[in-house]
Design a protein around this motif. Structure first.
Motif, PDB file in Angstrom:
ATOM      1  N   GLU A 204       0.831  -1.198   0.000  1.00  0.00           N
ATOM      2  CA  GLU A 204       0.000   0.000   0.000  1.00  0.00           C
ATOM      3  C   GLU A 204       0.875   1.260   0.000  1.00  0.00           C
ATOM      4  O   GLU A 204       2.016   1.232   0.474  1.00  0.00           O
ATOM      5  CB  GLU A 204      -0.906   0.013   1.229  1.00  0.00           C
ATOM      6  N   PRO A 205       0.336   2.386  -0.491  1.00  0.00           N
ATOM      7  CA  PRO A 205       1.112   3.634  -0.439  1.00  0.00           C
ATOM      8  C   PRO A 205       1.604   3.976   0.961  1.00  0.00           C
ATOM      9  O   PRO A 205       2.726   4.458   1.120  1.00  0.00           O
ATOM     10  CB  PRO A 205       0.117   4.674  -0.977  1.00  0.00           C
ATOM     11  N   LEU A 275      -1.720   9.720   2.098  1.00  0.00           N
ATOM     12  CA  LEU A 275      -1.406   8.510   1.340  1.00  0.00           C
ATOM     13  C   LEU A 275      -2.570   7.519   1.380  1.00  0.00           C
ATOM     14  O   LEU A 275      -2.777   6.753   0.428  1.00  0.00           O
ATOM     15  CB  LEU A 275      -0.135   7.871   1.876  1.00  0.00           C
ATOM     16  N   GLY A 279      -3.455   8.126  -2.197  1.00  0.00           N
ATOM     17  CA  GLY A 279      -2.627   7.061  -2.723  1.00  0.00           C
ATOM     18  C   GLY A 279      -1.276   7.518  -3.234  1.00  0.00           C
ATOM     19  O   GLY A 279      -0.656   8.448  -2.695  1.00  0.00           O
ATOM     20  N   ASN A 280      -0.815   6.869  -4.301  1.00  0.00           N
ATOM     21  CA  ASN A 280       0.535   7.092  -4.814  1.00  0.00           C
ATOM     22  C   ASN A 280       0.747   8.481  -5.395  1.00  0.00           C
ATOM     23  O   ASN A 280       1.892   8.880  -5.630  1.00  0.00           O
ATOM     24  CB  ASN A 280       0.864   6.033  -5.863  1.00  0.00           C
ATOM     25  N   ARG A 283       2.985  10.037  -3.051  1.00  0.00           N
ATOM     26  CA  ARG A 283       4.230   9.310  -2.747  1.00  0.00           C
ATOM     27  C   ARG A 283       5.423  10.198  -3.054  1.00  0.00           C
ATOM     28  O   ARG A 283       5.568  10.710  -4.166  1.00  0.00           O
ATOM     29  CB  ARG A 283       4.277   8.046  -3.605  1.00  0.00           C
ATOM     30  N   LYS A 321       3.115   7.702 -12.030  1.00  0.00           N
ATOM     31  CA  LYS A 321       2.508   7.925 -10.718  1.00  0.00           C
ATOM     32  C   LYS A 321       1.304   7.018 -10.458  1.00  0.00           C
ATOM     33  O   LYS A 321       0.689   7.100  -9.389  1.00  0.00           O
ATOM     34  CB  LYS A 321       2.068   9.383 -10.587  1.00  0.00           C
ATOM     35  N   PHE A 327      -4.109   3.463  -5.850  1.00  0.00           N
ATOM     36  CA  PHE A 327      -3.846   2.586  -4.711  1.00  0.00           C
ATOM     37  C   PHE A 327      -3.284   1.246  -5.172  1.00  0.00           C
ATOM     38  O   PHE A 327      -3.315   0.255  -4.437  1.00  0.00           O
ATOM     39  CB  PHE A 327      -5.126   2.404  -3.882  1.00  0.00           C
ATOM     40  N   THR A 330       2.422   0.016  -4.640  1.00  0.00           N
ATOM     41  CA  THR A 330       3.218   1.236  -4.482  1.00  0.00           C
ATOM     42  C   THR A 330       4.641   1.084  -5.006  1.00  0.00           C
ATOM     43  O   THR A 330       5.267   2.074  -5.400  1.00  0.00           O
ATOM     44  CB  THR A 330       3.233   1.684  -3.014  1.00  0.00           C
ATOM     45  N   ALA A 333       5.116   2.441  -8.445  1.00  0.00           N
ATOM     46  CA  ALA A 333       4.964   3.881  -8.620  1.00  0.00           C
ATOM     47  C   ALA A 333       6.317   4.571  -8.421  1.00  0.00           C
ATOM     48  O   ALA A 333       7.297   3.964  -7.989  1.00  0.00           O
ATOM     49  CB  ALA A 333       3.935   4.433  -7.643  1.00  0.00           C
ATOM     50  N   SER A 335       8.324   8.309  -6.985  1.00  0.00           N
ATOM     51  CA  SER A 335       8.175   9.347  -5.966  1.00  0.00           C
ATOM     52  C   SER A 335       8.318  10.737  -6.563  1.00  0.00           C
ATOM     53  O   SER A 335       9.169  10.978  -7.416  1.00  0.00           O
ATOM     54  CB  SER A 335       9.220   9.164  -4.868  1.00  0.00           C
TER      55      SER A 335
END
Length: 453
Positions: A204-205, A275, A279-280, A283, A321, A327, A330, A333, A335
């Motif tokens: 998870e993020p 987050l 979500g991401n 991130r 992203k 979601f 992660t 994804a 940052s």
């Protein structure tokens, strides 16, 4: 006497105080007078500030403009277009591009690209790795604003030097008189928990955030402070995300170490719950922290442990992203997110909330960044004889970022989409040239120039 431009009917704010019904006179690229509106000279062009606030041009000392090599994410033109629209008059680019900015010819390439397309003034850091210690004096001569070391994993996978090499680098950089900054996360701690979390199926993020614990930031700060105390080098901590990290900086200052630090609007605005909510999209590394760490970070900012506000503006594509699946896993994804057009509104919102005064905002967001990186008083001040960089803001304008696609960056993912602000830049002036006004970027690409240091 007739000058080129006069701004009247504003409240001029500097860290030293404010003056109502005041303005600025500019001739060429230089401020020639600051004072009461009726005492300023006549001009070929006048701007009525309409009672709004006039401040020194905002200096964002931490952006990823992605050029050279990663222009599909962002480039000098799009990043500085966003800067102009956000009220930012000077930006400093990070070195994790392709090629990385690790030798004089790569730095010159970055400068040349900026001179060709930037809307606002700019500079660049250079990266220190295991492979370029001998080039540190040459990079100074080539005009680098300062140096950066990535202590842990980061976008671009720039490997950190060993501790011995960092000590050697500090000794060499101390001789240049310039400052060395760090992405301060202990890479071994981060790598350990990342491997552990992946193996446990924690995808998870919020798991990404917890894989980079506060101790990774705090330890890296304290270790670099110890090295700086030994070598006498001037050091800087980028994007401090936690109260624990900021408190370590404060202890370093108390020991007499020449250490400065910055934090970012997102660390002051959000908690890690973003987050779970977005979500991401949210991130970033170091990650956004819990409410206790955010509150302690605010205390550190207000007590002087944090010097500067910067964005870590870091554009990525929607695909990178995971925008369509925010979601999703992660670890798939990337940052980072954009910030150049939300930083002034976020800080003005904090002013509206009573968390900062206008004077404190200007200090942290214009004057102090210019001082830390050797650009003051040409940048970050409203002094006669300095560059005519200033930003006019409406501190009472309430608005919501309803659609991120209205932003000017090439890619525009941001957790600030949907957030409501009080305050916004209305006019941006760089060296006497209006580059943003009435909701439009009006300055020409290529007007911005490298800041000499």
């Amino acid at each position: 006497m007739t000058v080129d431009l006069v701004v009247r009917n504003g409240t001029v704010v500097t860290p030293a105080g404010r003056s109502a019904d005041a303005g600025i006179a500019i001739d060429g690229e230089t401020i020639v007078a600051v004072g009461q509106s009726d005492q300023l000279p006549t001009a070929d062009r006048e701007i009525d500030a309409e009672g709004n606030v006039i401040v020194p041009g905002i200096v964002d000392c931490h952006i990823h403009n992605r050029e050279p090599g990663l222009e599909y994410k962002e480039d000098w033109e799009s990043a500085t277009r966003a800067a102009a629209a956000g009220g930012v008059t000077t930006v400093v680019g990070m070195p994790n591009t392709d090629p990385i900015i690790d030798r004089p010819e790569h730095l010159q390439l970055k400068f040349d690209r900026g001179e060709a397309s930037a809307h606002v003034d700019f500079q660049s850091y250079v990266v220190v790795t295991s492979d370029n210690l001998s080039l540190i004096p040459d990079l100074d001569e080539a005009g680098a604003l300062g140096y950066k070391i990535f202590l842990g994993s980061t976008v671009g996978d720039v490997p950190p030097p060993t501790d011995g090499e960092i000590l050697e680098a500090m000794e060499l950089i101390e001789g240049t008189g310039k400052r060395l900054g760090f992405h301060e996360e202990n890479g071994e701690i981060v790598d350990h928990y990342t491997t552990q979390f992946k193996a446990a199926g924690k995808n998870e993020p919020i798991d990404f955030a917890h894989s980079r614990p506060v101790i990774a930031e705090r330890e890296a700060i304290e270790r670099m402070l110890t090295f700086a105390e030994e070598t006498g080098a001037k050091v800087h901590m980028y994007h401090v995300s936690s109260g624990s990290g900021a408190e370590a900086v404060a202890r370093g200052k108390d020991r007499g170490i020449d250490v400065t630090a910055e934090t970012c609007p997102h660390y002051l605005w959000f908690t890690e719950d973003v987050l779970r909510e977005k979500g991401n999209v949210a991130r970033i590394q170091p990650p956004i922290r819990d409410a206790d760490q955010r509150d302690r970070l605010w205390t550190a900012l207000q007590s002087g442990a944090i010097d500067c506000i910067a964005t870590d503006h870091a554009p990525h594509t929607d695909e990178e992203k995971l925008v369509d699946d925010p979601f999703g896993n992660t670890w798939d994804a990337i940052s980072g997110f954009v910030g150049l057009e939300t930083e002034v509104p976020a800080l003005l919102t904090f002013v509206d909330q009573g968390r900062l005064t206008l004077e404190e905002w200007v200090y942290h967001h214009a004057t102090r960044p210019a001082q830390v990186w050797g650009m003051y008083p040409q940048k970050g001040s409203l002094q006669v004889g300095t560059d005519a960089d200033f930003t006019i803001v409406d501190p009472e304008h309430e608005w919501t970022l309803e659609d991120r696609h209205t932003l000017h960056s090439k890619n525009c993912v941001t957790p600030f989409e949907g957030e409501t602000f009080t305050g916004k830049a209305t006019t941006t002036v760089v060296r006497g040239e209006v580059v943003y006004q009435d909701g439009s970027v009006v300055g020409e690409s290529g007007f911005g120039t490298r800041v000499d240091v």
